[in-house]
Write a protein that holds these residues in place. Structure first.
Motif, short mmCIF file in Angstrom:
data_model
loop_
_atom_site.label_atom_id
_atom_site.label_comp_id
_atom_site.label_asym_id
_atom_site.label_seq_id
_atom_site.Cartn_x
_atom_site.Cartn_y
_atom_site.Cartn_z
N SER A 68 0.93 -1.16 0.09
CA SER A 68 -0.08 -0.11 0.08
C SER A 68 0.81 1.30 0.02
CB SER A 68 -0.96 0.04 1.21
OG SER A 68 -1.84 -0.90 1.02
N LYS A 106 -3.16 -2.00 3.62
CA LYS A 106 -4.32 -0.86 4.13
C LYS A 106 -5.82 -1.07 3.42
CE LYS A 106 -1.10 3.08 4.49
NZ LYS A 106 -0.95 4.60 4.42
N PHE A 141 -8.55 -5.74 2.76
CA PHE A 141 -7.60 -5.42 4.07
C PHE A 141 -6.95 -6.40 4.49
CE2 PHE A 141 -7.75 -3.60 8.60
CZ PHE A 141 -6.59 -3.19 8.59
N ASP A 164 6.37 -1.69 3.99
CA ASP A 164 5.03 -2.00 4.86
C ASP A 164 4.81 -3.58 4.94
OD1 ASP A 164 4.24 -2.61 2.16
OD2 ASP A 164 2.23 -1.20 2.24
N ASN A 168 4.52 -5.86 9.53
CA ASN A 168 2.88 -5.78 9.74
C ASN A 168 2.41 -7.10 10.32
OD1 ASN A 168 0.28 -6.95 8.37
ND2 ASN A 168 0.22 -4.57 8.10
#
Length: 355
Positions: A68, A106, A141, A164, A168
């Motif tokens: 994202s 995201k 998501f 990212d 995570n």
């Protein structure tokens, strides 16, 4: 080093000056013609022979995960997921009976990198397919994903993944769950960044003592000399730091490594093979597919790297295959930029032989 740079620079300048306008005309002749590009951009899934032979059997679901992140750290360099790394795997998975869901860190619309020089008919067909486009504009998501729904996960590359993916929690939980249930975990290019911080219950890193591949330091630093200050780490270094047995392939050529249920690829040119190895790991024989001109070119470049000019020329002379000549020229330019004059000239001669 300075002497080498000087000699190479003088040689290139002399070549350009001596050949003049013809040199530029000759090089530009390798580029696809305008009408060819127009036709390519109009590619539709229904027109692709490979997809017409898709199996009708629904064999399960594969989750593709994309970044994202749309900017590289504190720099102004744009990024996202690499379209070619998603599109080609997507078609292999779907043609072989697997539904593909796309998730991102995201959720929602994911930023994409489209490199026109690398785009082929399958990539434009992905752009022109409403169903595929809905999946990337309305990605799931990652926190809402149920690992039990999927037979495999595929982490798509793109430099945004370096920012990212690693930290995570949902990605780490997903990977650990699939690993514990003996499911397939795959990643390509920068995608293996998803694996670097995954720990098992015994506190070992998932990738410790595993054979893996990913975007190499050499590939990264050639494109972005200041990568060490832009990225949180260099992928090859981090994978090795975690105890992985990093398998180094030729720069910008195909390299796919399988260690049990874990399959990783070095760069975008590894996607076709990685995707089909994923199908095999899931217990099926991939349906037949015509090898693309780009793949033939990568095979030719690999042969040149391993066995030299004579073997590469002999291969060209004895095999009536389609090639992407501009890819050979690009590798020639890379060789010149690395001050490898002999390799650069060899590859130009090979490209010319393909005309």
């Amino acid at each position: 080093m300075l002497k080498k740079i000087l000699i190479t620079t003088i040689t290139i300048v002399v070549l350009v000056l001596s050949l003049g306008a013809y040199a530029f005309y000759w090089l530009s002749s390798f580029m696809p013609k305008e009408h060819e590009v127009t036709a390519l951009k109009a590619s539709q899934p229904s027109a692709l022979t490979y997809l017409q032979g898709s199996t009708s059997e629904l064999r399960g679901k594969i989750l593709a995960v994309v970044t994202s992140t749309n900017k590289m750290g504190q720099s102004n360099k744009k990024t996202g997921y690499e379209l070619t790394e998603l599109s080609r795997a997507y078609w292999v998975f779907t043609a072989n009976g697997f539904k593909v869901d796309v998730a991102s860190v995201k959720g929602g619309k994911a930023p994409v990198v489209i490199d026109a020089d690398d785009m082929g008919e399958y990539d434009y067909a992905f752009l022109n397919d409403p169903k595929a486009q809905q999946k990337v504009t309305q990605t799931l998501f990652i926190d809402d994903v149920d690992p039990n729904d999927y037979a495999a996960v595929y982490f798509v590359g793109g430099k945004g993944a370096m920012f990212d993916f690693p930290n995570n929690p949902a990605i780490q939980k997903l990977v650990k769950n699939l690993h514990e249930n003996n499911k397939i975990i795959t990643a390509v290019c920068h995608g293996p960044a998803a694996l670097v911080n995954v720990k098992l219950d015994n506190n070992d890193w998932l990738i410790t003592n595993k054979d893996v591949s990913g975007f190499t330091n050499d590939e990264e630093l050639f494109l972005i000399p200041d990568a060490q200050t832009i990225f949180p780490f260099l992928l090859q270094d981090k994978l090795s730091e975690r105890g992985a047995n990093f398998q180094l392939g030729e720069t910008y050529l195909e390299k796919v490594v399988q260690d049990g249920q874990l399959i990783t690829g070095q760069n975008p040119w590894s996607v076709w093979t990685l995707a089909e190895k994923t199908i095999e790991a899931l217990g099926y024989d991939p349906i037949p597919r015509e090898i693309t001109a780009e793949e033939n070119s990568i095979q030719l470049l690999t042969l040149y790297k391993q066995e030299g000019y004579k073997s590469a020329r002999s291969f060209v002379n004895n095999n009536n295959l389609k090639y992407q000549q501009v890819l050979i020229v690009m590798h020639s330019i890379v060789a010149f930029m690395k001050m490898n004059l002999s390799e650069g000239l060899d590859l130009l001669l090979i490209a010319n032989a393909l005309r």
